[in-house]
Design a protein around this motif. Structure first.
Motif: not given
Ligand SMILES: Cc1cc2nc3c(=O)[nH]c(=O)nc-3n(C[C@H](O)[C@H](O)[C@H](O)COP(=O)(O)O)c2cc1C
Length: 452
Positions: A4-5, A379-382, A411-413, A417-418
């Protein structure tokens, strides 16, 4: 699972915390605001959380009040320079004003920060919204909004000319031949414009990143145009996904006219995060901080934020609507944001308002469990509202630790996020191109086509 981005995350460091009364929170370590060891602890916690960058805002000449920490702070550029030695990967972004500096100052200081950090510097370009700044710099009056942005446009160009004046590999230092510099890679600046007439060289080779990452946070027409032409990251304050999507599309749609791609700019709204084991616990935490706001501090903060002097008012006086103080020469974007909040949420008095904004100061707020918080960020990111966020903890260190230990793992799960840094520079974290040195390009073209 398809990669994912990933979102970009900045940490907005405001000690002892973003909330106006954060210094009174039992866990707050307000007495350590100017303590290097504490600053290093915070930076290393953020690096453990794999944040793209640390960000420290800056504006001076803020009025002080006995009941407020009044943004007393150390020079943020000095802090970031010191943190270069205590961190390895995290980006170091700091504000510097184009109204109260000369281009050479900025080129030199941020060039040095990029060298000392091995390519992790970022410059948040501001024109200084606080008109009191003129007093400490001995200026008669603060430039108008339009003048500030006209100067900023030329300022950024001149800074870049200095950064490109000595190519990164110009230093040969050949002890045998005695040649230290490849003089063909040295390009003295000669600039004559309305605001600046400068000539000369920056006294260091080009910064490792080509030049530090250019950040901006303007939201007026002039601010957005400067960002579209020169910024690589844009901070902003949005209240809703709809507002964020509108700002995102507005800014990205301006890039083509400057021959820039949509991915050349990362848009990162601020987000004030209050984490709790339950949603109710988080809501209580958020409200609890408000009870420590002293009225005088609240009214002073409201005055600064709106650039309208409410200090002589009573906290229970009604909050005036936008037209009451409308001024065509100064759009007062942040006053407008608050008037919209007041109308939307039915807030009536000055106290209602300063209790409402003394937390996120006009930025988006998410409150809840780690899962609920990540739902909203996702939600905001996608949905085209953000490429990432400027994370704002209500208090330090407690809320930062909760974000690093609870929110980031979620976020990582979800693959948003990196888990590890991809590279060593701020540009590699943000996925930004390395800027081309126009002087090097011209020199190579001349070398390739000597008769052209
Ligand atoms: C996340 C964020 C950080 C900002 N940091 C600073 C700062 O450090 N110093 C400052 O003078 N202004 C700062 N500003 C204010 C902006 O530079 C700008 O003045 C403001 O957004 C109003 O936009 P305009 O300048 O286009 O009118 C910040 C704004 C945002 C959204």
């Amino acid at each position: 699972m398809k990669m994912r981005k990933k979102m970009s995350l900045g940490l907005f460091i405001q000690l002892p915390g973003q909330h106006l009364a954060s210094w009174r929170h039992p866990s707050s370590q307000s007495h350590r605001n100017y303590d290097l060891d504490y600053l290093i602890e915070i930076a290393q916690t953020a690096e453990r959380g794999k944040f793209d960058m640390l960000f420290i805002a800056d504006s001076v000449a803020r009025p002080v009040h006995e009941h407020s920490y009044s943004e007393l702070k150390l020079d943020p550029l000095m802090i970031m320079a010191t943190l270069t030695g205590a961190t390895k990967k995290i980006g170091l972004t700091v504000t510097a004003s184009t109204t109260y500096n000369e281009p050479f100052h900025i080129a030199r200081k941020f060039g040095a920060l990029d060298h000392l950090s091995k390519g992790r510097a970022g410059w948040n370009v501001v024109t200084s919204a606080n008109d009191l700044e003129a007093t400490v710099y001995g200026k008669e009056k603060h430039l108008s909004h339009a003048e500030r942005y006209e100067r900023a446009e030329e300022f950024v160009d001149v800074v870049k000319k200095f950064w490109f004046s000595i190519e990164g590999d110009a230093v040969i230092a050949n002890k045998e031949t005695g040649q230290f510099l490849d003089i063909s890679k040295v390009h003295p600046v000669k600039h004559e414009g309305k605001w600046f007439r400068v000539s000369g060289l920056l006294d260091s080779p080009a910064p490792p990143q080509g030049h530090p990452v250019i950040v901006q946070a303007g939201s007026s027409e002039a601010g957005k145009e400067l960002a579209a032409r020169t910024a690589e990251v844009v901070f902003t304050a949005c209240q809703s996904l709809k507002h964020a999507q509108a700002f995102y599309e507005d800014l990205k749609s301006r890039l083509a006219k400057y021959n820039r791609d949509r991915d050349d700019v990362k848009i990162m709204p601020g987000v004030y995060i209050t984490v709790g084991k339950t949603e109710e616990e988080a809501r209580k935490k958020r409200e609890a901080l408000n009870k420590w706001i002293m009225p005088g501090a609240g009214l002073l903060f409201l005055s600064e934020f709106t650039q309208i002097d409410f200090r002589g008012f009573h906290p229970d006086d009604p909050f005036p609507d936008y037209d009451t103080y409308a001024d065509p020469t100064n759009p007062r974007i942040r006053y407008k944001i608050i008037c919209d909040i007041a109308k939307r949420e039915g807030l009536k008095t000055l106290r209602d308002i300063y209790e409402r904004i003394s937390s996120a100061r006009g930025h988006w707020e998410v409150t809840g469990t780690p899962g609920q918080i990540v739902d909203q960020l996702e939600e905001w990111f996608v949905n085209g509202g953000a490429d990432g966020f400027n994370v704002i903890p209500p208090t330090f260190p407690e809320d930062l630790n909760l974000i690093v230990d609870e929110v980031i793992p979620e976020l990582q799960r979800r693959g948003l996020f990196r888990e590890e840094y991809e590279g060593d520079t701020l540009r590699s974290h943000l996925g930004l191109k390395t800027p081309e040195n126009p002087n090097a390009k011209k020199r190579e073209q001349l070398a390739a086509y000597p008769n052209s």
